[in-house]
Design an enzyme around this catalytic site. Sequence first.
Site, PDB file in Angstrom:
ATOM      1  N   ARG A  51     140.817  39.642  72.042  1.00  0.00           N
ATOM      2  CA  ARG A  51     139.249  39.439  71.979  1.00  0.00           C
ATOM      3  C   ARG A  51     139.027  38.822  70.835  1.00  0.00           C
ATOM      4  NH1 ARG A  51     137.676  43.377  75.499  1.00  0.00           N
ATOM      5  NH2 ARG A  51     135.488  43.622  75.930  1.00  0.00           N
ATOM      6  N   LYS A  66     136.840  40.303  85.212  1.00  0.00           N
ATOM      7  CA  LYS A  66     137.982  40.745  84.697  1.00  0.00           C
ATOM      8  C   LYS A  66     138.789  41.661  85.481  1.00  0.00           C
ATOM      9  CE  LYS A  66     137.152  41.113  80.398  1.00  0.00           C
ATOM     10  NZ  LYS A  66     135.728  40.798  80.358  1.00  0.00           N
ATOM     11  N   ARG A  74     126.113  47.613  87.534  1.00  0.00           N
ATOM     12  CA  ARG A  74     127.742  48.140  87.714  1.00  0.00           C
ATOM     13  C   ARG A  74     127.810  49.461  87.855  1.00  0.00           C
ATOM     14  NH1 ARG A  74     132.432  46.114  83.955  1.00  0.00           N
ATOM     15  NH2 ARG A  74     130.960  47.173  82.487  1.00  0.00           N
ATOM     16  N   ARG A 102     127.327  43.276  73.173  1.00  0.00           N
ATOM     17  CA  ARG A 102     128.572  42.995  73.560  1.00  0.00           C
ATOM     18  C   ARG A 102     128.781  41.423  73.973  1.00  0.00           C
ATOM     19  NH1 ARG A 102     128.792  46.703  78.589  1.00  0.00           N
ATOM     20  NH2 ARG A 102     130.737  45.429  79.243  1.00  0.00           N
ATOM     21  N   ARG A 143     128.597  53.225  83.362  1.00  0.00           N
ATOM     22  CA  ARG A 143     129.494  53.223  81.985  1.00  0.00           C
ATOM     23  C   ARG A 143     128.215  53.237  80.638  1.00  0.00           C
ATOM     24  NH1 ARG A 143     133.805  48.450  81.588  1.00  0.00           N
ATOM     25  NH2 ARG A 143     132.814  48.045  79.655  1.00  0.00           N
TER      26      ARG A 143
HETATM   27  P1  AP5 Z   1     133.865  43.649  86.189  1.00  0.00           P
HETATM   28  O1  AP5 Z   1     134.951  43.191  87.024  1.00  0.00           O
HETATM   29  O2  AP5 Z   1     133.570  44.969  85.993  1.00  0.00           O
HETATM   30  O3  AP5 Z   1     133.823  42.498  84.686  1.00  0.00           O
HETATM   31  P2  AP5 Z   1     134.608  42.891  83.592  1.00  0.00           P
HETATM   32  O4  AP5 Z   1     134.948  41.304  83.268  1.00  0.00           O
HETATM   33  O5  AP5 Z   1     135.881  43.766  83.763  1.00  0.00           O
HETATM   34  O6  AP5 Z   1     133.420  43.393  82.539  1.00  0.00           O
HETATM   35  P3  AP5 Z   1     133.574  44.286  81.387  1.00  0.00           P
HETATM   36  O7  AP5 Z   1     132.377  44.950  81.250  1.00  0.00           O
HETATM   37  O8  AP5 Z   1     134.623  45.546  81.895  1.00  0.00           O
HETATM   38  O9  AP5 Z   1     134.098  43.596  80.350  1.00  0.00           O
HETATM   39  P4  AP5 Z   1     134.316  43.989  78.746  1.00  0.00           P
HETATM   40  O10 AP5 Z   1     135.273  42.985  78.260  1.00  0.00           O
HETATM   41  O11 AP5 Z   1     132.995  44.157  78.030  1.00  0.00           O
HETATM   42  O12 AP5 Z   1     134.747  45.390  78.556  1.00  0.00           O
HETATM   43  P5  AP5 Z   1     135.920  46.132  78.427  1.00  0.00           P
HETATM   44  O13 AP5 Z   1     136.085  47.537  79.226  1.00  0.00           O
HETATM   45  O14 AP5 Z   1     137.099  45.355  78.467  1.00  0.00           O
HETATM   46  O15 AP5 Z   1     132.341  43.242  86.900  1.00  0.00           O
HETATM   47  C1  AP5 Z   1     131.340  43.369  86.459  1.00  0.00           C
HETATM   48  C2  AP5 Z   1     130.197  43.610  87.528  1.00  0.00           C
HETATM   49  O16 AP5 Z   1     130.091  42.600  88.426  1.00  0.00           O
HETATM   50  C3  AP5 Z   1     130.816  44.928  88.582  1.00  0.00           C
HETATM   51  O17 AP5 Z   1     129.671  45.487  89.011  1.00  0.00           O
HETATM   52  C4  AP5 Z   1     131.301  44.022  89.846  1.00  0.00           C
HETATM   53  O18 AP5 Z   1     130.946  44.491  90.873  1.00  0.00           O
HETATM   54  C5  AP5 Z   1     130.338  42.745  89.768  1.00  0.00           C
HETATM   55  N1  AP5 Z   1     131.011  41.563  90.303  1.00  0.00           N
HETATM   56  C6  AP5 Z   1     132.445  41.376  89.980  1.00  0.00           C
HETATM   57  N2  AP5 Z   1     132.756  40.034  90.444  1.00  0.00           N
HETATM   58  C7  AP5 Z   1     131.515  39.537  90.911  1.00  0.00           C
HETATM   59  C8  AP5 Z   1     131.296  38.489  91.552  1.00  0.00           C
HETATM   60  N3  AP5 Z   1     132.334  37.484  91.792  1.00  0.00           N
HETATM   61  N4  AP5 Z   1     130.028  38.346  92.072  1.00  0.00           N
HETATM   62  C9  AP5 Z   1     128.920  39.123  91.825  1.00  0.00           C
HETATM   63  N5  AP5 Z   1     129.287  40.353  91.416  1.00  0.00           N
HETATM   64  C10 AP5 Z   1     130.608  40.646  91.014  1.00  0.00           C
HETATM   65  O19 AP5 Z   1     135.557  46.795  76.979  1.00  0.00           O
HETATM   66  C11 AP5 Z   1     134.789  47.721  76.538  1.00  0.00           C
HETATM   67  C12 AP5 Z   1     134.887  48.068  75.004  1.00  0.00           C
HETATM   68  O20 AP5 Z   1     135.963  48.391  74.565  1.00  0.00           O
HETATM   69  C13 AP5 Z   1     134.357  46.668  74.349  1.00  0.00           C
HETATM   70  O21 AP5 Z   1     133.152  46.398  73.896  1.00  0.00           O
HETATM   71  C14 AP5 Z   1     135.108  47.227  72.739  1.00  0.00           C
HETATM   72  O22 AP5 Z   1     134.454  48.163  71.960  1.00  0.00           O
HETATM   73  C15 AP5 Z   1     136.326  47.826  73.261  1.00  0.00           C
HETATM   74  N6  AP5 Z   1     137.416  46.900  73.456  1.00  0.00           N
HETATM   75  C16 AP5 Z   1     138.092  46.774  74.566  1.00  0.00           C
HETATM   76  N7  AP5 Z   1     139.147  45.748  74.186  1.00  0.00           N
HETATM   77  C17 AP5 Z   1     139.133  45.545  73.150  1.00  0.00           C
HETATM   78  C18 AP5 Z   1     140.058  44.759  72.070  1.00  0.00           C
HETATM   79  N8  AP5 Z   1     140.869  43.930  72.718  1.00  0.00           N
HETATM   80  N9  AP5 Z   1     139.646  44.851  70.816  1.00  0.00           N
HETATM   81  C19 AP5 Z   1     138.801  45.296  70.353  1.00  0.00           C
HETATM   82  N10 AP5 Z   1     137.911  46.332  71.163  1.00  0.00           N
HETATM   83  C20 AP5 Z   1     138.166  46.284  72.441  1.00  0.00           C
HETATM   84 MG    MG Z   2     136.345  45.499  82.751  1.00  0.00          MG
END
Ligand code: AP5
Ligand code: MG
Length: 208
Positions: A86, A15, A120, A164, A153
Amino acid sequence: MGKRILLLGAPGAGKGTQSKRLAETYGVEHVTTGDALRANKDMETEYGTPRSFMEKGELVPDAVVNEIVEAALEDADGYVLDGYPRNLSQAEYLTEITDLDAVIYLKVAESELVERLTGRRVCDDCGTNFHVKFNQPEEEGVCDDCGGELVQRDDDTEETVRERLSVFKENTEPVIEHYRDEGVLVEVDGEQTPDEVFEDVQAVIDDA
Ligand code: AP5
Ligand code: MG
Ligand code: ZN
């Protein structure tokens, strides 16, 4: 008016990687609750700090994230929304505050997600994502875009990643089903290269 794009997917589905490029290409805002919460980890709320939830891989309370999203969308002429909604209650809230032009689900198998997240590395300055195997920077530990330091991270340890993913299954998969039932969800194969995924996502948006 700029496009209003919702990007759904499990932790590690790509994402953030895709959103950053989409925001640049379409000239819209990248609205991401994860980054917003990380920037305010120690903010005192009546429920505790975001850090206390994020470190365990749990969801931050709806009231906190709903407020962040509402404020961000109010100011945006078009956006790509990443990491929200979410759970179903957040999805209902979103319906009340905005319409969407495209709802895209990046589909990736669970085994692949664990490897992506534990490998990552993120730029401490500009937030660009890299991967120790799949998306290496030109110089180890240094951001290609801005020269910043690449860090891991806090919640990318294997144990927290598993938590997660289980929170995703329980809370966020029903959100995906909700948009599928409404007939607006378009699925994209997230296991292709980042460039291929981007092409598919662009095709969906340009069609919308
Ligand atoms: P990346 O693009 O970073 O993936 P992502 O989908 O953004 O993953 P996140 O870990 O950021 O998602 P998340 O939803 O758990 O975290 P968030 O920060 O939103 O890609 C991942 C890796 O793969 C990278 O190394 C990249 O280089 C590689 N990659 C990408 N594309 C690729 C491909 N095509 N092929 C190969 N490799 C590839 O949330 C974190 C925390 O915040 C949550 O756990 C929660 O506690 C809180 N939070 C956030 N939003 C909410 C909400 N709405 N409600 C409640 N709590 C929330
Ligand atoms: Mg992300
Ligand atoms: Zn950088």
